[in-house]
Design an enzyme around this catalytic site. Structure first.
Site, PDB file in Angstrom:
ATOM      1  N   ASN A  99       0.838  -1.198   0.000  1.00  0.00           N
ATOM      2  CA  ASN A  99       0.000   0.000   0.000  1.00  0.00           C
ATOM      3  C   ASN A  99       0.880   1.258   0.000  1.00  0.00           C
ATOM      4  O   ASN A  99       2.045   1.209  -0.393  1.00  0.00           O
ATOM      5  CB  ASN A  99      -1.017  -0.020   1.153  1.00  0.00           C
ATOM      6  CG  ASN A  99      -2.355   0.575   0.736  1.00  0.00           C
ATOM      7  OD1 ASN A  99      -2.421   1.684   0.228  1.00  0.00           O
ATOM      8  ND2 ASN A  99      -3.425  -0.168   0.935  1.00  0.00           N
ATOM      9  N   ARG A 100       0.323   2.392   0.437  1.00  0.00           N
ATOM     10  CA  ARG A 100       0.957   3.692   0.173  1.00  0.00           C
ATOM     11  C   ARG A 100       1.587   4.327   1.413  1.00  0.00           C
ATOM     12  O   ARG A 100       1.084   4.179   2.526  1.00  0.00           O
ATOM     13  CB  ARG A 100      -0.083   4.650  -0.434  1.00  0.00           C
ATOM     14  CG  ARG A 100      -0.576   4.184  -1.796  1.00  0.00           C
ATOM     15  CD  ARG A 100      -1.800   4.983  -2.263  1.00  0.00           C
ATOM     16  NE  ARG A 100      -2.190   4.573  -3.619  1.00  0.00           N
ATOM     17  CZ  ARG A 100      -3.002   3.555  -3.895  1.00  0.00           C
ATOM     18  NH1 ARG A 100      -3.527   2.843  -2.908  1.00  0.00           N
ATOM     19  NH2 ARG A 100      -3.295   3.247  -5.147  1.00  0.00           N
ATOM     20  N   HIS A 125       3.484   0.074  -2.630  1.00  0.00           N
ATOM     21  CA  HIS A 125       3.935  -1.316  -2.631  1.00  0.00           C
ATOM     22  C   HIS A 125       5.464  -1.452  -2.615  1.00  0.00           C
ATOM     23  O   HIS A 125       6.045  -2.282  -3.308  1.00  0.00           O
ATOM     24  CB  HIS A 125       3.352  -2.074  -3.818  1.00  0.00           C
ATOM     25  CG  HIS A 125       1.852  -2.189  -3.782  1.00  0.00           C
ATOM     26  ND1 HIS A 125       1.138  -2.263  -2.609  1.00  0.00           N
ATOM     27  CD2 HIS A 125       0.935  -2.235  -4.790  1.00  0.00           C
ATOM     28  CE1 HIS A 125      -0.158  -2.357  -2.883  1.00  0.00           C
ATOM     29  NE2 HIS A 125      -0.306  -2.326  -4.198  1.00  0.00           N
ATOM     30  N   HIS A 194      -1.257  -9.824  -3.418  1.00  0.00           N
ATOM     31  CA  HIS A 194      -2.054  -8.925  -4.258  1.00  0.00           C
ATOM     32  C   HIS A 194      -2.797  -9.689  -5.361  1.00  0.00           C
ATOM     33  O   HIS A 194      -2.861  -9.244  -6.505  1.00  0.00           O
ATOM     34  CB  HIS A 194      -1.130  -7.870  -4.879  1.00  0.00           C
ATOM     35  CG  HIS A 194      -1.809  -6.581  -5.237  1.00  0.00           C
ATOM     36  ND1 HIS A 194      -2.774  -6.490  -6.222  1.00  0.00           N
ATOM     37  CD2 HIS A 194      -1.666  -5.320  -4.748  1.00  0.00           C
ATOM     38  CE1 HIS A 194      -3.171  -5.238  -6.344  1.00  0.00           C
ATOM     39  NE2 HIS A 194      -2.515  -4.510  -5.440  1.00  0.00           N
ATOM     40  N   SER A 195      -3.370 -10.828  -5.013  1.00  0.00           N
ATOM     41  CA  SER A 195      -4.148 -11.582  -5.998  1.00  0.00           C
ATOM     42  C   SER A 195      -5.433 -10.857  -6.356  1.00  0.00           C
ATOM     43  O   SER A 195      -6.094 -10.268  -5.497  1.00  0.00           O
ATOM     44  CB  SER A 195      -4.488 -12.976  -5.464  1.00  0.00           C
ATOM     45  OG  SER A 195      -3.346 -13.798  -5.437  1.00  0.00           O
ATOM     46  N   TYR A 196      -5.767 -10.906  -7.655  1.00  0.00           N
ATOM     47  CA  TYR A 196      -7.052 -10.416  -8.147  1.00  0.00           C
ATOM     48  C   TYR A 196      -7.942 -11.634  -8.377  1.00  0.00           C
ATOM     49  O   TYR A 196      -7.598 -12.529  -9.164  1.00  0.00           O
ATOM     50  CB  TYR A 196      -6.898  -9.712  -9.489  1.00  0.00           C
ATOM     51  CG  TYR A 196      -6.198  -8.382  -9.503  1.00  0.00           C
ATOM     52  CD1 TYR A 196      -6.886  -7.222  -9.864  1.00  0.00           C
ATOM     53  CD2 TYR A 196      -4.836  -8.274  -9.217  1.00  0.00           C
ATOM     54  CE1 TYR A 196      -6.245  -5.997  -9.935  1.00  0.00           C
ATOM     55  CE2 TYR A 196      -4.188  -7.049  -9.285  1.00  0.00           C
ATOM     56  CZ  TYR A 196      -4.896  -5.915  -9.644  1.00  0.00           C
ATOM     57  OH  TYR A 196      -4.252  -4.696  -9.725  1.00  0.00           O
ATOM     58  N   ASP A 266     -11.112   1.284  -3.437  1.00  0.00           N
ATOM     59  CA  ASP A 266      -9.677   1.085  -3.245  1.00  0.00           C
ATOM     60  C   ASP A 266      -9.336   1.660  -1.883  1.00  0.00           C
ATOM     61  O   ASP A 266      -8.592   2.630  -1.763  1.00  0.00           O
ATOM     62  CB  ASP A 266      -8.866   1.756  -4.353  1.00  0.00           C
ATOM     63  CG  ASP A 266      -7.397   1.320  -4.350  1.00  0.00           C
ATOM     64  OD1 ASP A 266      -7.053   0.422  -3.558  1.00  0.00           O
ATOM     65  OD2 ASP A 266      -6.606   1.885  -5.123  1.00  0.00           O
ATOM     66  N   GLN A 308      -7.586  -4.239   2.403  1.00  0.00           N
ATOM     67  CA  GLN A 308      -7.786  -3.293   1.307  1.00  0.00           C
ATOM     68  C   GLN A 308      -8.642  -3.989   0.257  1.00  0.00           C
ATOM     69  O   GLN A 308      -8.193  -4.944  -0.384  1.00  0.00           O
ATOM     70  CB  GLN A 308      -6.453  -2.863   0.696  1.00  0.00           C
ATOM     71  CG  GLN A 308      -6.569  -1.768  -0.375  1.00  0.00           C
ATOM     72  CD  GLN A 308      -6.473  -0.359   0.193  1.00  0.00           C
ATOM     73  OE1 GLN A 308      -6.292  -0.186   1.399  1.00  0.00           O
ATOM     74  NE2 GLN A 308      -6.570   0.630  -0.659  1.00  0.00           N
ATOM     75  N   GLU A 336      -6.623  -7.401   0.056  1.00  0.00           N
ATOM     76  CA  GLU A 336      -5.234  -7.367   0.529  1.00  0.00           C
ATOM     77  C   GLU A 336      -5.229  -7.203   2.046  1.00  0.00           C
ATOM     78  O   GLU A 336      -5.469  -6.105   2.552  1.00  0.00           O
ATOM     79  CB  GLU A 336      -4.489  -6.221  -0.137  1.00  0.00           C
ATOM     80  CG  GLU A 336      -4.510  -6.246  -1.656  1.00  0.00           C
ATOM     81  CD  GLU A 336      -4.257  -4.880  -2.261  1.00  0.00           C
ATOM     82  OE1 GLU A 336      -3.171  -4.307  -1.995  1.00  0.00           O
ATOM     83  OE2 GLU A 336      -5.145  -4.371  -2.982  1.00  0.00           O
TER      84      GLU A 336
END
Length: 372
Positions: A99-100, A125, A194-196, A266, A308, A336
């Site tokens: 994340n940020r 990330h 970070h799987s979609y 997000d 997330q 996440e």
């Protein structure tokens, strides 16, 4: 290479074989050969590559018993590399700080550190060359694989040599991800997968009709750079209340300022039962997602305090995935499990600080079932 072991499944005491198979997955531009492992039992088949320690595919049954791949990704390492700086992070382990971080800056013991910026003036990330594009050391386990990475002092601006272990194991209908990390100098750590997911199947369209439930009463609203501002806020009477199962697309286009900022979801949800600190947390159900079309259900449990939920807002159809279908907006969702964004600069958030002599432990479980 194939390794077959017997693993206990559940309270019934039933036995099921777990096989681990290694194969080539292509080469990096410098010629480095990359591997992929297929970890399989009667319920699941998951492929994991040592490039970014990422999940490449995850096959699970639908209500009719048909196996289908439910995560986004590519057929070889070349697909991930071809994204260049427009990273999707498909299936990757992201770090050193997932994340940020605002402005890429944080301070430990009076010393300020700077991570290179790679997302709207912030560090995302772990910076432009995070854990997602590293070649991890791979090791076969009786019921899965372990990936290890040594991130040297100063890597992407972070202090301390950090040694990270990520274990992927199969237990019945579940993928267990166990994280651990140690450091030789005080640093910050926030590592996640970070799987979609698209429970209808990778490349099958959008996830907007899939039904989401998140066990959280609060979330962290963000500014235009997607950095939390104003502290935790209640989800009640907002499009961020997923305490009752709700279609992902039901409110995604509401005229809500937070949804407008991110182009959808997000955001970080603060899980009920979240503890504090960066030590062993309490395992709890974070989210549950159901696809009415196939009957597949994903339940995510974690020891982390937050999750997330990202609805794939920035996917733009530029790249084609495993089935040859372009991944357009909302083609997959991420859950996440994490500490909160920008925690190093927000003392009220659970700490992500890790000091020498301490070990960071975290576990997340992706459990699959079907709803008839």
């Amino acid at each position: 290479m194939v390794v077959t072991m017997m693993t206990m499944l559940g309270a019934q005491g039933a036995m099921a074989a777990v096989t681990v198979t290694k194969a080539g997955f292509g080469k990096l531009t410098d010629g480095t050969a990359i591997d992929v492992y297929t970890v399989k039992n009667a319920e699941l088949a998951v492929r994991i590559t040592n490039y970014g320690a990422r999940i490449v595919s995850l096959e699970t049954k639908d209500r009719d018993g048909k196996m289908g791949d439910v995560v986004l990704g590519y057929n070889s390492v070349e697909g991930y590399v071809a994204e260049g700086t427009a990273k999707s992070y498909f299936g990757a382990i992201v770090g050193r700080y997932g994340n940020r971080i605002r402005g890429g800056k944080f301070t430990i013991d009076g010393h300020q550190y700077q991570v290179p910026l790679n997302n709207n003036g912030n560090a995302l990330h772990g910076g432009p060359h995070g854990f997602d594009d590293r070649v991890w050391i791979d090791k076969v386990l009786p019921d899965g694989v372990e990936m290890t990475l040594v991130s040297k002092d100063g890597d992407m601006g972070f202090p301390g040599t950090l040694t990270v272990h990520v274990r992927y194991t199969l237990v019945g209908d579940s993928v267990h991800i166990n994280y651990s990390a140690t450091t030789d100098k005080a640093t910050v750590v926030n590592i996640t997968n970070h799987s979609y997911f698209n429970l209808a199947g990778e490349g099958s369209g959008t996830i907007l009709s899939q039904v989401m439930q998140i066990n959280a009463d609060q979330y962290t609203p963000v500014d235009a750079g997607l950095i939390p501002v104003g502290g935790p806020q209640p989800v009640a009477e907002t499009p961020f209340d997923f305490n009752k199962p709700t279609m992902i697309g039901a409110r995604i286009n509401f005229g809500n300022d937070q949804l407008k900022i991110a182009g959808g979801y997000d955001h970080n949800w603060i899980l009920r039962g979240a503890g504090s600190g960066n030590t062993n947390g309490v395992m709890k159900v974070a989210a549950k997602v159901h696809d009415p079309k196939t009957g597949r259900v994903l339940t995510v449990s974690t020891t982390e305090p937050g999750v997330q939920f990202y609805s794939g807002n920035f996917l733009d159809g530029k790249f084609k995935g495993k089935s040859g279908v372009a991944y357009a907006k909302y083609a997959g969702f991420c859950l996440e499990t994490q500490h909160y964004p920008d925690s190093p600069n927000q003392p009220a958030f659970p700490s992500t600080l890790l000091r020498p002599g301490q070990t960071m432990h975290s576990e997340t479980v992706f459990a699959f079932s079907v709803q008839k």
